[in-house]
Design an enzyme around this catalytic site. Structure first.
Site, PDB file in Angstrom:
ATOM      1  CB  ALA A   1      13.973 -11.801   5.767  1.00 30.60           C
TER       2      ALA A   1
ATOM      3  CB  ALA B   1      10.029  -7.252   6.691  1.00 25.37           C
ATOM      4  CG  ASN B   2      14.699  -7.792   2.773  1.00 25.04           C
ATOM      5  OD1 ASN B   2      14.823  -8.474   3.775  1.00 25.04           O
ATOM      6  ND2 ASN B   2      15.639  -7.672   1.871  1.00 25.04           N
ATOM      7  NE  ARG B   3      13.382   1.016   3.502  1.00 22.30           N
ATOM      8  CZ  ARG B   3      12.733   1.681   4.459  1.00 22.30           C
ATOM      9  NH1 ARG B   3      11.417   1.756   4.440  1.00 22.30           N
ATOM     10  NH2 ARG B   3      13.392   2.283   5.408  1.00 22.30           N
TER      11      ARG B   3
ATOM     12  N   PRO C   1       8.149  -8.999  -0.072  1.00 19.40           N
ATOM     13  CG  PRO C   1       7.368  -7.851   1.840  1.00 19.40           C
ATOM     14  CD  PRO C   1       7.014  -8.169   0.403  1.00 19.40           C
TER      15      PRO C   1
END
Ligand code: CTP
Ligand code: CA
Length: 228
Positions: A101, A33-35, A21
């Site tokens: 992101a 954030a992204n997973r 991420p």
């Protein structure tokens, strides 16, 4: 690995892989954030190296160990990832697995944002992050010969992914369904579609290592068929 570097099917090939991420800070203790576990990207970097490629892995924050015989560049934000990717050019193949992101907070507070007496939540203003994959695909002087994107979708996977391949301008796109019920996100297995200009292939569910090995084999076929 040293023998592969000299005699493997990808010997002489320079590869760039993005993984993990990105973290976009809001203040010193919070981020957006992204997973992403980074597992699929790390496995691809390792599979390419195992076939003899010279691999640079630009990785956002993950808990995985540094793989052997790979140049690992760690970073935190999308802007840092973009800078490291551009520094790693030229390369022959770029594989963008990172869950970048799409937006970041417009400003990063220098001190922890405190709750106020009225308990109202702060308003967040987001600004778009650079699209690293699109920038690689459109690079005027150093576009990699093969650019492979990833697409994490949660619905109508194939149609979204085909549109995404064309929009981004990448050569191949690996698409997966990351809806929670598939267990793919953060898990050990993956189930992907490989979308190329020749059409869509549906690969059976397999370990992320096996997806990586098969993709590396496909890259090797592309590399051996390149014009001299
Ligand atoms: N990507 C990138 N830089 C970004 C966003 C995405 O390099 N700022 C790359 C990812 O690494 C992946 C591909 O683009 O290879 C697709 O990412 P994805 O999030 O699925 O696509 P988006 O174009 O961001 O579209 P959306 O999130 O709206 O589905
Ligand atoms: Ca996105």
């Amino acid at each position: 690995l040293r023998a592969a570097r000299e005699n493997g099917p990808l010997s002489g090939l320079r590869a760039l892989v993005t993984a993990g991420p990105t973290h976009e800070p809001l203040d010193p203790v919070r981020y957006l954030a992204n997973r992403s576990s980074g597992r699929q990207g790390y496995a691809i970097a390792q599979a390419l190296a195992a076939l003899g490629a010279d691999v640079t892995l630009v990785s956002g924050p993950v808990t995985l160990a540094a793989p052997a015989a790979i140049r690992l560049v760690r970073c935190e934000t999308a802007q840092e990832m973009q800078a490291h990717v551009m520094q790693a050019l030229p390369c022959d193949v770029a594989v963008c697995t990172a869950a970048v992101a799409d937006w970041r907070p417009e400003t990063e507070a220098s001190q922890k944002i405190k709750k106020t007496a009225d308990m109202r939540a702060p308003a967040l203003t987001l600004v778009p992050n650079p699209d690293i994959l699109a920038q690689l695909c459109g690079h005027a002087t150093a576009r990699p010969g093969l650019v492979i994107g990833f697409a994490a979708e949660t619905e109508t996977v194939e149609a979204h992914a085909q549109a995404k391949r064309l929009r981004k301008g990448c050569d191949w796109l690996v698409a997966n369904d990351v809806s929670p019920q598939t267990g793919i996100m953060g898990g050990e297995e993956n189930e992907v579609l490989l979308i190329t200009p020749d059409g869509t292939e549906t690969w059976p569910r397999m370990s992320k290592q096996e997806v990586a090995a098969q993709l590396a084999e496909r890259v090797a076929r592309w590399w051996s068929a390149r014009p001299a």
